[in-house]
Design an enzyme around this catalytic site. Structure first.
Site, PDB file in Angstrom:
ATOM      1  N   LYS A 282       5.744   2.011  -9.022  1.00  0.00           N
ATOM      2  CA  LYS A 282       5.869   0.107  -8.511  1.00  0.00           C
ATOM      3  C   LYS A 282       5.269  -0.331  -9.066  1.00  0.00           C
ATOM      4  CE  LYS A 282       4.605  -1.392  -4.360  1.00  0.00           C
ATOM      5  NZ  LYS A 282       4.788  -1.424  -2.255  1.00  0.00           N
TER       6      LYS A 282
ATOM      7  N   ASN B   5      12.370   0.271   3.180  1.00  0.00           N
ATOM      8  CA  ASN B   5      10.694   0.796   3.005  1.00  0.00           C
ATOM      9  C   ASN B   5      10.787   2.371   4.483  1.00  0.00           C
ATOM     10  OD1 ASN B   5       9.468  -1.438   2.351  1.00  0.00           O
ATOM     11  ND2 ASN B   5       9.435  -2.211   4.118  1.00  0.00           N
TER      12      ASN B   5
ATOM     13  N   MET C  96       2.885   6.682  -7.096  1.00  0.00           N
ATOM     14  CA  MET C  96       3.028   7.348  -5.541  1.00  0.00           C
ATOM     15  C   MET C  96       3.857   8.791  -6.080  1.00  0.00           C
ATOM     16  SD  MET C  96       4.694   4.115  -3.324  1.00  0.00           S
ATOM     17  CE  MET C  96       5.065   3.411  -4.708  1.00  0.00           C
TER      18      MET C  96
ATOM     19  N   SER D 153       9.584  -5.756  -2.743  1.00  0.00           N
ATOM     20  CA  SER D 153       9.700  -7.336  -2.603  1.00  0.00           C
ATOM     21  C   SER D 153       8.902  -8.010  -3.714  1.00  0.00           C
ATOM     22  CB  SER D 153       9.240  -7.482  -0.552  1.00  0.00           C
ATOM     23  OG  SER D 153       8.042  -6.683  -1.010  1.00  0.00           O
TER      24      SER D 153
ATOM     25  N   ASP E 121       6.027  -4.567   8.566  1.00  0.00           N
ATOM     26  CA  ASP E 121       7.537  -4.476   6.953  1.00  0.00           C
ATOM     27  C   ASP E 121       8.522  -3.433   8.074  1.00  0.00           C
ATOM     28  OD1 ASP E 121       9.202  -6.042   6.479  1.00  0.00           O
ATOM     29  OD2 ASP E 121       8.681  -6.048   4.122  1.00  0.00           O
TER      30      ASP E 121
ATOM     31  N   ASP F 241       5.913   1.544   1.582  1.00  0.00           N
ATOM     32  CA  ASP F 241       5.707   0.374   1.109  1.00  0.00           C
ATOM     33  C   ASP F 241       4.825  -0.330   2.373  1.00  0.00           C
ATOM     34  OD1 ASP F 241       5.167  -2.197   0.670  1.00  0.00           O
ATOM     35  OD2 ASP F 241       7.555  -2.248   0.076  1.00  0.00           O
TER      36      ASP F 241
END
Length: 324
Positions: free
Chosen positions: A38, A175, A125, A20, A170, A189
């Protein structure tokens, strides 16, 4: 920092996915770790306040909200949550916490965080294989598989609220991943993670029990305590809000497997909500602390509908509604 590439044997400059507020790259470290990294888009954290304010102004200018709805508290809560989402160190803590919390769920996996490569704007991750969650809805997937995965996801929602008192709010399809071979779901996420106070959770535990029991007077009392109603509200308004609460909780009240894909509940809720908000003026902005809980509950319903799951939500939630 300078020379960061020396830490990697390979770093794919083309992103494998968009998040996002950032994008995800696959990388192999010099010591052999296979990672998903990320990286946040520049300037995101600085723009949160102005972006949310601009959206609020636009909603008013376009008359997209009933005039009676006051959204200042919702705007403040959105800013708070988005600032936290922009802090990848906070997300790393949530990842590590949820990895521990769901360790007893063999069909759930949360990637491990690599702290040595994680900063406020970079999150490293484990790279975990999986298909898009929507693949569960394909014709070649057995109904039993859809139902089993749907039950895992629905039970997680209830555990997050009533047991963990911490929720990833979310439920975007991106996700989640489906590891077909292992029969498990990968949870991704955790930026939009919200912690709830014990008092907050106990009020929702109590109203869930009242809804399942069909105890309208108790629902009204608890709706006032949560903030959906005011003590001085008319009986007509109170009855309407109680009706809406009972409607949205239909899967909890239903005995036996609930067919999320076949249900027209979203359209019924939309019609009733529109009527209460715009024709009768009965709806207010929800209490700010419930904003992201609502997003999770609605999104989870749509997620189960998309994969075509039939889940006995009533049986899953009842054991968690005992006194906490």
């Amino acid at each position: 920092g300078g020379g960061w590439m020396r830490r990697f044997a390979r770093f794919d400059e083309a992103p494998l996915a968009a998040a996002s507020i950032g994008q995800v790259h696959r990388a192999h470290t010099a010591d052999g770790r296979d990672l998903a990294i990320k990286v946040q888009y520049p300037g995101v954290a600085r723009s949160v306040d102005s972006d949310v304010d601009n959206v609020a102004v636009l909603l008013r200018l376009l008359n997209l909200l009933p005039l009676e709805i006051e959204i200042a508290g919702v705007v403040d809560e959105a800013k708070r949550q988005l600032h936290e989402e922009a802090d990848y160190l906070a997300e790393a803590r949530h990842l590590a916490r949820f990895r521990r919390l769901v360790a007893d769920e063999r069909r759930l996996v949360v990637p491990r965080v690599h702290a040595d490569l994680t900063t406020e704007r970079v999150l490293a991750m484990d790279y975990v294989h999986g298909e898009p969650l929507e693949a569960l809805g394909a014709a070649d997937v057995a109904q039993r598989t859809r139902d089993e995965i749907g039950a895992v996801l629905e039970r997680l929602v209830f555990r997050e609220l009533f047991e963990f008192r911490a929720m990833q709010t979310d439920p975007n399809f991106a996700n989640y991943l489906w590891d077909r071979a292992a029969g498990r779901i990968v949870l991704l996420d955790f930026g939009a993670t919200r912690e709830f106070s014990r008092a907050f959770v106990e009020r929702f535990r109590a109203i869930s029990r009242a809804v399942i029991a069909g105890h309208r007077a108790r629902i009204r009392q608890l709706a006032i305590e949560i903030g959906y109603l005011a003590p001085a509200d008319s009986g007509e308004r109170a009855d309407a809000i109680v009706q809406l609460i009972q409607l949205v909780c239909e899967p909890l009240r239903h005995r036996g497997p609930y067919d999320f894909a076949a249900s027209d509940l979203p359209s019924r809720v939309r019609r009733l909500g529109f009527d209460l908000a715009f024709r009768k003026g009965f709806l207010r902005a929800p209490p700010p602390e419930t904003l992201f809980l609502h997003r999770k509950l609605v999104g989870s319903f749509l997620l189960l509908a998309r994969i075509g799951a039939r889940v006995n939500a009533h049986a899953l939630v009842v054991p968690l509604l005992r006194e906490g």
